[in-house]
Enzyme design. Structure first.
Site, PDB file in Angstrom:
ATOM      1  N   TYR A   1     -11.354   2.276  10.019  1.00  0.00           N
ATOM      2  CA  TYR A   1     -12.502   2.668   9.180  1.00  0.00           C
ATOM      3  C   TYR A   1     -12.876   1.650   8.110  1.00  0.00           C
ATOM      4  O   TYR A   1     -13.849   1.837   7.396  1.00  0.00           O
ATOM      5  CB  TYR A   1     -12.281   4.044   8.541  1.00  0.00           C
ATOM      6  N   LYS A   2     -12.092   0.580   7.980  1.00  0.00           N
ATOM      7  CA  LYS A   2     -12.431  -0.442   6.972  1.00  0.00           C
ATOM      8  C   LYS A   2     -13.358  -1.470   7.613  1.00  0.00           C
ATOM      9  O   LYS A   2     -14.493  -1.157   7.933  1.00  0.00           O
ATOM     10  CB  LYS A   2     -11.150  -1.046   6.403  1.00  0.00           C
TER      11      LYS A   2
ATOM     12  N   ASP B   1       1.062  -4.940   8.827  1.00  0.00           N
ATOM     13  CA  ASP B   1      -0.067  -4.039   8.590  1.00  0.00           C
ATOM     14  C   ASP B   1      -1.312  -4.916   8.434  1.00  0.00           C
ATOM     15  O   ASP B   1      -1.384  -5.746   7.530  1.00  0.00           O
ATOM     16  CB  ASP B   1       0.199  -3.210   7.320  1.00  0.00           C
TER      17      ASP B   1
ATOM     18  N   PHE C   1       0.847  -1.191   0.000  1.00  0.00           N
ATOM     19  CA  PHE C   1       0.000   0.000   0.000  1.00  0.00           C
ATOM     20  C   PHE C   1       0.888   1.249   0.000  1.00  0.00           C
ATOM     21  O   PHE C   1       1.872   1.309   0.739  1.00  0.00           O
ATOM     22  CB  PHE C   1      -0.906  -0.025   1.237  1.00  0.00           C
TER      23      PHE C   1
ATOM     24  N   ARG D   1     -12.512  -4.152  -7.533  1.00  0.00           N
ATOM     25  CA  ARG D   1     -12.355  -4.794  -6.230  1.00  0.00           C
ATOM     26  C   ARG D   1     -13.719  -4.982  -5.583  1.00  0.00           C
ATOM     27  O   ARG D   1     -14.504  -4.035  -5.507  1.00  0.00           O
ATOM     28  CB  ARG D   1     -11.464  -3.882  -5.389  1.00  0.00           C
TER      29      ARG D   1
HETATM   30  C1  LIG Z   1      -6.180   1.627   4.054  1.00  0.00           C
HETATM   31  C2  LIG Z   1      -4.761   1.277   4.291  1.00  0.00           C
HETATM   32  C3  LIG Z   1      -3.933   2.163   4.991  1.00  0.00           C
HETATM   33  C4  LIG Z   1      -4.478   3.484   5.435  1.00  0.00           C
HETATM   34  O1  LIG Z   1      -3.574   4.269   6.136  1.00  0.00           O
HETATM   35  P1  LIG Z   1      -4.103   5.564   6.916  1.00  0.00           P
HETATM   36  O2  LIG Z   1      -2.880   6.290   7.219  1.00  0.00           O
HETATM   37  O3  LIG Z   1      -4.791   5.059   8.157  1.00  0.00           O
HETATM   38  O4  LIG Z   1      -5.044   6.300   6.028  1.00  0.00           O
HETATM   39  C5  LIG Z   1      -2.614   1.764   5.231  1.00  0.00           C
HETATM   40  N1  LIG Z   1      -2.169   0.561   4.804  1.00  0.00           N
HETATM   41  C6  LIG Z   1      -2.945  -0.310   4.126  1.00  0.00           C
HETATM   42  C7  LIG Z   1      -2.419  -1.631   3.710  1.00  0.00           C
HETATM   43  C8  LIG Z   1      -4.268   0.040   3.849  1.00  0.00           C
HETATM   44  O5  LIG Z   1      -5.035  -0.798   3.161  1.00  0.00           O
END
Ligand SMILES: *Cc1c(COP(=O)(O)O)cnc(C)c1O
Length: 421
Positions: A231-232, A206, A134, A380
Site C-alpha cells: 500500500y505504500k 523488510d 519499524f 516526513r
Molecule cells: C509500513 C511498514 C510496515 C507495515 O506492516 P503491515 O503489517 O503491513 O501493516 C512494516 N514495516 C515497515 C518498515 C513499514 O514501513
C-alpha cells in the site's frame, strides 16, 4: 541538475519547471488520479490511486462476483492472483518471478519468515536487529525470539556490523529494514547479507520503503528472505496485501509456522495431514483478500516498463532539490535535516525535525501539501518519483516558508493530535 547554493545563484521556480521538462519519466504521472490542487508527498504511507484500479474493481465486483460467483475463482483467474501480483513485483526487487507471492500483511509474513528461518538454524540463538526499526518489526522480532528461546540484540545502525560479528557462530538471523521509515537511511544489503552468511546466519530484509523506489537486487545480493508493502510505493490501496520473497534454495528447507490450506501442496485434496507446497505457494495461509489482491495487481501496471534505475535517479534528484531549497528558503527557521545528506545513502524521502513539527505539518497539510509526522518531532516528505514533479518540491517549500513566516502553524486546531498521524 543544479545544486549550487550560493545566494547569487539561487534555485528558482523556473529552474524546477525546466527539470520537469527534462524528466524522462514525467509521463508516469498521467497514470494516476490525483486530487486537484494538492501536492502529495505521502506515497511512503499510502500510495496514490493509479488509473485502471477502479475499473478493475468494478469488473471484479459487478461481473466476476455478482454474476460469476464461485466460478470466478477459476473462470476469472482469481485463484492465481497472489502469484501473478508477486511476479509483477519480482522485477522491481531483483527476484525471480516465482520467488515472490502476495498475501497477508508485513507483520504476518515477518512472523512466518522469522519462525521458518529460526527453524533452519536450531543450534543458534542470536537475532540481530536495529533499535528504532519499524514498531511491528520490533514487536514481532521480540515475541518470536521469546517463543523460540532466542536472544534479540537490537543495536543502533552504526553498530549492526559489529553486533553481527560478535554473535559469531551463535548468529541465527539478522532482520533489518533496508530503507528506514523515519530517516530514509539505506543499509548496504549486499555487504550485510554477505557478512551474515559468512558466519552461517540468515537475513530477512523488510523492503517496505524500497519496493517501487529503489533498484533492489535481492538475488544479486544472494538475499535469503524479504517482505514488503503493497500500500505504500506500490500503490495497491489502503490495507493492500504485502509480499514475501523466499530464495529458491530455501523452498525445501524452510517451514513456516502459519500452515493453512492455501499453503498446502494440494489445497483441494482436503487431506488430514499438512504437506507444504514445494514452491513459494507454501507462504500462503488462508484465502487471499481477493478484491485487495486484484486492486494491487492492477496498480502494478504503473511499473510495467519502468526502468528502476531511472526512477531511482529521479527520487534522489527530488530529495537533493528539496534539501537545497530547505537550506535556501528555510535556513534560519529551526529545521534540521534528519536524513542522510548524500542521495546515495538516502531512500525516497527526506525527513526534517522541528520542535513544533506536528503543528507545522498540520498547517502545511491544510494548504494541500500532504506529508506526514512521525513522533517525536519528524516531518516526513516522501517523493514518489512516478507522480511527484520538481515544481511540486518548489511549491511545497514555498508553502512551508509561508506557514512559518506568517505564524500560521501556531493555532490550537493544528496542535490537537488525531488518531492517525
Ligand atoms: C509500513 C511498514 C510496515 C507495515 O506492516 P503491515 O503489517 O503491513 O501493516 C512494516 N514495516 C515497515 C518498515 C513499514 O514501513
Amino acid at each position: 541538475m543544479k545544486t549550487v547554493n550560493a545566494p547569487s545563484d539561487k534555485i528558482t521556480r523556473a529552474d524546477t519547471e525546466k527539470m520537469d521538462g527534462n524528466d524522462p519519466i514525467a509521463h508516469l504521472r498521467d497514470r494516476f488520479i490525483l486530487p486537484d490542487g494538492d501536492i502529495y508527498l505521502d506515497g511512503n504511507s499510502l500510495g496514490a490511486l493509479p488509473h485502471g484500479v477502479m475499473e478493475r474493481l468494478e469488473v471484479a465486483v459487478k461481473e466476476e462476483w455478482a454474476h460469476g460467483l464461485i466460478r470466478s475463482w477459476n473462470d476469472a483467474d482469481w485463484y492465481p492472483a497472489p502469484q501473478r501480483a508477486g511476479a509483477a513485483i519480482s522485477r522491481l526487487i531483483g527476484a525471480d518471478k516465482d520467488e515472490v507471492i502476495v498475501c497477508d500483511s508485513i507483520s504476518v509474513n515477518l512472523y512466518k519468515l522469522l519462525v521458518g528461518a529460526l527453524r533452519m538454524r536450531p543450534d543458534r540463538k542470536i537475532i540481530v536487529s536495529e533499535i528504532g526499526n519499524f514498531p511491528t518489526d520490533v514487536y514481532i522480532n521480540a515475541e518470536v525470539a521469546k517463543m523460540m528461546g532466542c536472544e534479540l540484540r537490537c543495536v543502533i545502525p552504526e553498530e549492526v556490523e559489529q553486533a553481527i560479528d560478535e554473535a559469531g557462530d551463535n548468529l541465527a538471523l539478522v532482520q533489518l529494514t533496508h530503507i528506514h521509515y523515519k530517516s530514509g537511511r539505506v543499509y548496504d544489503m549486499a555487504g550485510i547479507t554477505k557478512r551474515t552468511q559468512d558466519l552461517g546466519g540468515l537475513v530477512i530484509w523488510d523492503l517496505a520503503h524500497s519496493a517501487g523506489t529503489y533498484p533492489v537486487q535481492l538475488n544479486g545480493c544472494n538475499a535469503d528472505f524479504a517482505v514488503g508493502c503493497g500500500y505504500k510505493y506500490l500503490n495497491g490501496g489502503p490495507g493492500a496485501p504485502a509480499f514475501v520473497f523466499v530464495a529458491r534454495r530455501h523452498f525445501e528447507t524452510m517451514n513456516q509456522p502459519l500452515v493453512g490450506w492455501h499453503g498446502h501442496a494440494e489445497p483441494f485434496a482436503f487431506t488430514q495431514e499438512y504437506k507444504p507446497h514445494p514452491t513459494i505457494d507454501q507462504m500462503l495461509t488462508g484465502t487471499a483478500s481477493q478484491l485487495a489482491t486484484l486492486a494491487l495487481e492492477a496498480a502494478l501496471e504503473v511499473f510495467k516498463d519502468v526502468d528502476m534505475n531511472v526512477l531511482r535517479q529521479k527520487n534522489m534528484a527530488l530529495g537533493d532539490l528539496f534539501i537545497s531549497l530547505v537550506e535556501q528558503e528555510l535556513g534560519d527557521m529551526g529545521f534540521t535535516l534528519a536524513s542522510p545528506r548524500e542521495a546515495e545513502r538516502r531512500g525516497s524521502q527526506v525527513s526534517l525535525t522541528h520542535e513544533e513539527g506536528y503543528a507545522i505539518m498540520q498547517a502545511v497539510i491544510a494548504r494541500g501539501v500532504v506529508g506526514d509526522f512521525r513522533a517525536p518531532d519528524i516531518l516526513r516528505f516522501g517523493f514518489a518519483a512516478p507522480y511527484v514533479r520538481y515544481v511540486d518540491i518548489w511549491d511545497s517549500v514555498a508553502h512551508i516558508r509561508e506557514v512559518m513566516e506568517s505564524g500560521e502553524w501556531d493555532q490550537q486546531k493544528f496542535k490537537e493530535k488525531r488518531a492517525v498521524t
